[in-house]
Each structure stands twice: as structure tokens, then as C-alpha cells.
Design a protein around this motif. Structure first.
Motif, PDB file in Angstrom:
ATOM      1  N   ASN A  24      13.990  32.520  49.172  1.00 26.43           N
ATOM      2  CA  ASN A  24      15.293  32.068  48.933  1.00 26.43           C
ATOM      3  C   ASN A  24      16.401  32.324  50.097  1.00 26.43           C
ATOM      4  O   ASN A  24      15.751  32.707  51.137  1.00 26.43           O
ATOM      5  CB  ASN A  24      15.870  33.500  48.046  1.00 26.43           C
ATOM      6  N   VAL A  25      17.482  32.097  49.936  1.00 28.69           N
ATOM      7  CA  VAL A  25      18.544  31.967  51.035  1.00 28.69           C
ATOM      8  C   VAL A  25      19.367  33.262  51.004  1.00 28.69           C
ATOM      9  O   VAL A  25      19.923  33.603  50.107  1.00 28.69           O
ATOM     10  CB  VAL A  25      19.497  30.917  51.073  1.00 28.69           C
ATOM     11  N   SER A  26      18.929  34.274  52.070  1.00 32.36           N
ATOM     12  CA  SER A  26      19.729  35.247  52.348  1.00 32.36           C
ATOM     13  C   SER A  26      20.628  35.134  53.279  1.00 32.36           C
ATOM     14  O   SER A  26      20.769  34.148  53.953  1.00 32.36           O
ATOM     15  CB  SER A  26      18.625  36.380  52.739  1.00 32.36           C
ATOM     16  N   ALA A  27      21.256  36.099  53.605  1.00 26.35           N
ATOM     17  CA  ALA A  27      22.388  36.119  54.951  1.00 26.35           C
ATOM     18  C   ALA A  27      21.651  35.913  56.005  1.00 26.35           C
ATOM     19  O   ALA A  27      22.307  34.833  56.787  1.00 26.35           O
ATOM     20  CB  ALA A  27      23.343  37.278  55.022  1.00 26.35           C
ATOM     21  N   VAL A  28      20.618  36.449  56.351  1.00 20.86           N
ATOM     22  CA  VAL A  28      19.716  36.105  57.632  1.00 20.86           C
ATOM     23  C   VAL A  28      19.285  34.926  57.954  1.00 20.86           C
ATOM     24  O   VAL A  28      19.492  34.261  58.606  1.00 20.86           O
ATOM     25  CB  VAL A  28      18.965  37.261  57.784  1.00 20.86           C
ATOM     26  N   VAL A  29      18.616  34.326  56.688  1.00 16.68           N
ATOM     27  CA  VAL A  29      18.294  33.092  56.534  1.00 16.68           C
ATOM     28  C   VAL A  29      19.320  31.961  56.913  1.00 16.68           C
ATOM     29  O   VAL A  29      18.999  31.111  57.713  1.00 16.68           O
ATOM     30  CB  VAL A  29      17.494  32.881  55.322  1.00 16.68           C
ATOM     31  N   TYR A  30      20.565  32.239  56.206  1.00 16.31           N
ATOM     32  CA  TYR A  30      21.401  31.204  56.259  1.00 16.31           C
ATOM     33  C   TYR A  30      22.070  31.147  57.617  1.00 16.31           C
ATOM     34  O   TYR A  30      22.475  30.173  58.168  1.00 16.31           O
ATOM     35  CB  TYR A  30      22.420  31.633  55.294  1.00 16.31           C
ATOM     36  N   ARG A  31      22.123  32.449  58.335  1.00 10.19           N
ATOM     37  CA  ARG A  31      22.701  32.487  59.623  1.00 10.19           C
ATOM     38  C   ARG A  31      21.486  31.551  60.744  1.00 10.19           C
ATOM     39  O   ARG A  31      22.063  30.867  61.330  1.00 10.19           O
ATOM     40  CB  ARG A  31      22.816  33.871  60.170  1.00 10.19           C
ATOM     41  N   GLU A  32      20.352  31.774  60.588  1.00  6.90           N
ATOM     42  CA  GLU A  32      19.417  30.987  61.163  1.00  6.90           C
ATOM     43  C   GLU A  32      19.405  29.335  60.938  1.00  6.90           C
ATOM     44  O   GLU A  32      19.461  28.853  62.053  1.00  6.90           O
ATOM     45  CB  GLU A  32      18.019  31.355  60.986  1.00  6.90           C
TER      46      GLU A  32
ATOM     47  N   ASP B  79      29.366  26.233  49.984  1.00  2.00           N
ATOM     48  CA  ASP B  79      29.630  26.383  48.610  1.00  2.00           C
ATOM     49  C   ASP B  79      30.064  27.790  48.177  1.00  2.00           C
ATOM     50  O   ASP B  79      30.177  28.371  47.226  1.00  2.00           O
ATOM     51  CB  ASP B  79      28.425  26.205  47.655  1.00  2.00           C
ATOM     52  N   ASN B  80      30.218  28.665  49.200  1.00  2.26           N
ATOM     53  CA  ASN B  80      31.040  30.033  49.132  1.00  2.26           C
ATOM     54  C   ASN B  80      29.841  31.008  48.331  1.00  2.26           C
ATOM     55  O   ASN B  80      30.450  32.033  47.809  1.00  2.26           O
ATOM     56  CB  ASN B  80      32.331  29.994  48.387  1.00  2.26           C
ATOM     57  N   ALA B  81      28.760  30.716  48.255  1.00  3.92           N
ATOM     58  CA  ALA B  81      27.689  31.573  47.943  1.00  3.92           C
ATOM     59  C   ALA B  81      27.590  32.861  48.496  1.00  3.92           C
ATOM     60  O   ALA B  81      28.300  33.085  49.618  1.00  3.92           O
ATOM     61  CB  ALA B  81      26.300  30.987  48.209  1.00  3.92           C
ATOM     62  N   ARG B  82      27.214  33.813  47.904  1.00  4.20           N
ATOM     63  CA  ARG B  82      27.102  35.425  48.407  1.00  4.20           C
ATOM     64  C   ARG B  82      26.629  35.377  49.743  1.00  4.20           C
ATOM     65  O   ARG B  82      26.993  36.116  50.677  1.00  4.20           O
ATOM     66  CB  ARG B  82      26.439  36.140  47.329  1.00  4.20           C
ATOM     67  N   ALA B  83      25.345  34.687  49.881  1.00 10.61           N
ATOM     68  CA  ALA B  83      24.683  34.798  51.127  1.00 10.61           C
ATOM     69  C   ALA B  83      25.506  34.263  52.424  1.00 10.61           C
ATOM     70  O   ALA B  83      25.643  34.549  53.546  1.00 10.61           O
ATOM     71  CB  ALA B  83      23.322  34.051  51.280  1.00 10.61           C
ATOM     72  N   ASN B  84      26.450  33.083  52.008  1.00 11.84           N
ATOM     73  CA  ASN B  84      27.185  32.428  53.094  1.00 11.84           C
ATOM     74  C   ASN B  84      28.415  33.311  53.187  1.00 11.84           C
ATOM     75  O   ASN B  84      28.913  32.975  54.457  1.00 11.84           O
ATOM     76  CB  ASN B  84      27.884  31.158  52.426  1.00 11.84           C
ATOM     77  N   ARG B  85      28.769  34.276  52.622  1.00 14.84           N
ATOM     78  CA  ARG B  85      30.005  35.184  52.946  1.00 14.84           C
ATOM     79  C   ARG B  85      29.589  36.519  53.533  1.00 14.84           C
ATOM     80  O   ARG B  85      30.362  37.409  53.751  1.00 14.84           O
ATOM     81  CB  ARG B  85      30.854  35.353  51.717  1.00 14.84           C
ATOM     82  N   ALA B  86      28.261  36.887  53.683  1.00 12.86           N
ATOM     83  CA  ALA B  86      28.118  38.026  53.945  1.00 12.86           C
ATOM     84  C   ALA B  86      28.234  38.358  55.259  1.00 12.86           C
ATOM     85  O   ALA B  86      28.497  37.198  56.255  1.00 12.86           O
ATOM     86  CB  ALA B  86      26.331  38.210  54.074  1.00 12.86           C
TER      87      ALA B  86
END
Length: 173
Positions: A132-140, A163-170
Motif C-alpha cells: 500500500n501507499v504510506s506517507a513514506v512510500v508516497y514521499r519516495e 487526490d488529497n489522500a491521507r498518505a499525501n497529506r501526512a
């Protein structure tokens, strides 16, 4: 709505008494077919208000503004999805014939998660993700794929639209 419900509504509100088959024939004549309902995330009132506000804020922007926006998203794809409602015409006692069997895999055979972006000038590379996409994965993803691509195409003159998903806003992002 189902033909049986339409039939009841017409009888109750208009005094028209027709059979379910007649309702189905009329619906078919006008291009209506039985189809699965589309599934999408539940939108709360706050979601709807925020989307409308965003649209109103951006609806007058000229093409030049959008030429430097990169839209990104991630999506999960099921690898071996089967429709459990598939039917076959067969004789009684013949259910184990090869042409009457729909093979399945445990948990639909898994899935794959991917990320990509599109923009006026093209698209980013497709990134296949592990899990899944977590904040760390999204940042990478942003650091290793999105920003390098954007800088090659636009220099530092670009905007990122996700899309303003939770991981994108962490906070980590």
C-alpha cells in the motif's frame, strides 16, 4: 430501479397496470439494460462542499495554468478477478464438465498497486509499488519519480495535483 418496482410505482401514481415483462420490453426499446451499479467512495457533505469549492476556484483558469500541472494518483488492480455471478447452460448432473467450471484462485490471485502522473506534455513512468501507499512510500515516489520527471519537462515551473489522500497529506510528505 427494477422493473417490478417501476410497475408498482406506475400503478400507484398513474393508475397504469402493466406486467413486469411489458416494463422490461419498454426499457429495452429505449436502450436500458441491466448492468452492475458503479462503485465509488462514499462522499460526505464535507467532501462535496470541498469539491465544489475547488471547482469554483479553478474553473476560470486559462489553458496556460493547466499546462504546468501534473495530476498523480495510485490505483490497485486485481490480477485474477472473477465474476461470481457468471452463469452457464448445462444439464442436471453435468456441473463438473470442463466447460461448466469457472476456476478460481485464493483471494482472487492477488493484486498490484501502481502510481503514475499525467500532464499537458505527456505522462510519467508507471511505478509498480510493493504493498500500500504510506506517507513514506508516497514521499519516495515524489522524490524519485515525480519531481525528477517534472523538472526534466518544466524546470521548476510546475504544480503537483494529487487526490488529497491521507498518505499525501501526512507530515512526512
Amino acid at each position: 430501479m427494477p422493473a417490478s418496482r417501476l410497475r408498482r410505482l406506475w400503478r400507484r401514481h398513474h393508475g397504469i397496470n402493466v406486467s413486469r415483462q411489458t416494463v422490461n420490453r419498454r426499457l429495452l426499446q429505449h436502450g436500458h439494460r441491466a448492468r452492475l451499479m458503479t462503485k465509488c467512495p462514499r462522499l460526505t457533505v464535507q467532501h462535496r462542499v470541498a469539491r465544489l469549492r475547488w471547482a469554483r476556484e479553478h474553473n476560470r483558469l486559462q489553458l496556460g495554468h493547466w499546462q504546468h500541472v501534473i495530476f498523480t494518483d495510485e490505483s490497485r488492480y486485481i490480477l485474477n478477478h472473477t465474476d461470481v455471478r457468471q452463469r452457464v447452460q448445462r444439464l442436471r448432473g453435468k456441473k463438473l464438465r470442463d466447460d461448466c467450471i469457472q476456476e478460481t484462485t485464493q483471494a482472487d490471485g492477488g493484486s498490484v498497486m501502481v502510481w503514475a502522473g499525467i500532464h499537458y506534455g505527456g505522462k510519467t513512468a508507471l511505478v509498480v509499488l510493493d504493498g500500500n501507499v504510506s506517507a513514506v512510500v508516497y514521499r519516495e515516489i515524489l522524490e524519485n519519480h515525480c519531481f525528477p520527471h517534472a523538472r526534466r519537462v518544466y524546470g521548476n515551473n510546475f504544480r503537483l495535483q494529487d487526490d488529497n489522500a491521507r498518505a499525501n497529506r501526512a507530515a512526512a510528505v
